[in-house]
Enzyme design. Structure first.
Site, short mmCIF file in Angstrom:
data_model
loop_
_atom_site.label_atom_id
_atom_site.label_comp_id
_atom_site.label_asym_id
_atom_site.label_seq_id
_atom_site.Cartn_x
_atom_site.Cartn_y
_atom_site.Cartn_z
N CYS A 52 -1.50 -6.00 -0.13
CA CYS A 52 -0.23 -5.99 -0.88
C CYS A 52 -0.42 -5.71 -2.37
O CYS A 52 0.54 -5.42 -3.08
CB CYS A 52 0.49 -7.32 -0.69
SG CYS A 52 0.79 -7.67 1.04
N HIS A 90 5.60 -8.40 -6.19
CA HIS A 90 5.43 -8.12 -4.77
C HIS A 90 6.41 -9.00 -3.99
O HIS A 90 6.58 -10.18 -4.27
CB HIS A 90 3.99 -8.45 -4.36
CG HIS A 90 3.76 -8.42 -2.89
ND1 HIS A 90 4.19 -7.39 -2.10
CD2 HIS A 90 3.17 -9.34 -2.06
CE1 HIS A 90 3.86 -7.65 -0.84
NE2 HIS A 90 3.25 -8.81 -0.79
N ASN A 98 8.66 -7.65 3.78
CA ASN A 98 7.41 -7.38 3.06
C ASN A 98 6.82 -6.07 3.57
O ASN A 98 6.30 -6.02 4.69
CB ASN A 98 6.45 -8.55 3.28
CG ASN A 98 5.12 -8.36 2.56
OD1 ASN A 98 4.83 -7.29 2.04
ND2 ASN A 98 4.32 -9.41 2.55
#
Ligand code: UT7
Length: 326
Positions: A112, A252, A282
């Site tokens: 990520c 994020h 996500n």
């Protein structure tokens, strides 16, 4: 000379999977997912659609918005943990798909945090003076590595990607600073256990579902709450920027509660924080460039605004980046 962002783009596949859809697949509820993560729905690729296809759409949109021809692109960087295939970089496939015949490129794997790592790499290569038009993309097809019978992971992730065009800056706007970190001792908390050189694909690895994401959610949560907040605050302090002077924090998008903790630590108000996890879930390396494009589309940014990116992910990896908007 700094590197500045001259265009942004994103791509979300057409299919969506809502919390209500997930209620029919695993033992979960819309209420649980929304209250624990902030997610309402996520986008998923169609059969046969892969990461390079999403990246191609992002790259073509960047070319269109910047009025450039494919042959003007020097370099393509793709942050992804879900390449189309293990050998042949996604960047090479994108180079071919958009006809960028003068470009080279490669993939960056940092889960990520991938987009922030790739931005650092792209910005430094622009700053070197050798490369003038650099496409940096973050994209992941998480549905290709998610077990849709595992409620610990399937409610969180979605597919999608976004990207930017980086060019040399003719003023003081552009990437101002970055802090990038890694701690590989955290590898066991968030990983895909098989399919690499350690455990090549076999009947056993497939039977044991080792090609799917394994996550110790609580351990990752604890790590993220501390470290994404710390690295966000650290870069502000290092650059003598107070929370109130920040135009937009683009973190994020992994969990709304992790975002809130980082925003609190930096003393930010709600309107200074870009949250779109409700719409997309996500998307791993995709979250920051997708959110940046959302902000640009909503006309939230003006020249000289200070923008903060921050991310954390498997590895562990984490980092932050400050941009003066151009
Ligand atoms: O980009 C990096 C990617 N990963 C992350 O960012 C993950 C970080 N971690 C998290 O976001 C959170 O830890 C999760 C969203 C994964 C889980 O939330 P949590 O508040 O930490 O829940 P928990 O693991 O403490 O579980 C609480 C309860 C448990 O039941 P019991 O033992 O209290 O009866 C779980 O079994 O919730 C249960 N549970 C669920 N219930 C309904 C776990 N997943 C689900 C689910 N639906 N999907």
């Amino acid at each position: 000379m700094k590197a500045k962002i001259t265009a942004t783009a994103k791509y979300l596949p057409k299919n969506t999977l809502t919390n209500l859809d997930l209620e029919k697949m695993v033992d979960t509820s819309d209420e649980w997912i929304l209250s624990r993560t902030g997610i309402e729905k996520r986008h998923l690729v169609s059969n046969g659609e892969a990461t390079s296809d999403m990246c191609k759409e992002v790259a073509l949109e960047l070319l269109k918005k910047s009025n450039k021809n494919p042959d003007e692109i020097d370099l393509i960087l793709v942050a992804t943990s879900t390449p189309d295939v293990p050998v042949v970089s996604t960047a090479a496939l994108v180079q071919d798909k958009i006809g960028a015949k003068n470009a080279w490129g490669y993939d960056i794997v940092a889960a990520c945090t991938g987009f922030v790592y790739a931005m650092e790499t792209g910005a430094k290569l622009v700053e070197s003076g050798k490369y003038k038009n650099v496409i940096v993309i973050g994209a992941d097809t998480m549905s290709s590595i998610i077990d849709y019978t595992d409620r610990n992971t399937c409610v969180i992730f979605g597919d999608g990607g976004g990207g930017v065009l980086l060019e040399p800056s003719d003023d003081d706007c552009g990437v101002l600073d970055s802090i990038l970190l890694a701690d590989g001792s955290g590898h066991k908390y968030l990983t895909v256990p098989a399919g690499g050189s350690l455990r090549p694909a076999s009947k056993e690895t497939i039977d044991k579902k080792m090609h799917y994401v394994y996550q110790d959610g609580k351990a990752v949560f604890k790590f993220a709450v501390k470290n994404m907040a710390d690295v966000s605050k650290e870069i502000l302090d290092k650059n003598n920027i107070e929370g109130k002077d920040l135009k937009l924090f683009i973190p994020h998008q992994a969990n709304k509660r992790i975002i809130d903790a980082a925003a609190r630590r930096c003393g930010l108000s709600e309107k200074q924080v870009l949250v779109n996890i409700n719409k997309y879930g996500n998307t791993t390396a995709g979250t920051i460039p997708i959110a940046l494009d959302d902000a640009v589309e909503a006309k939230m940014l003006e020249k000289n605004d200070i923008v903060l990116f921050a991310a954390f992910g498997g590895g562990f990896t984490w980092g932050s980046m400050l941009i003066k908007w151009s």
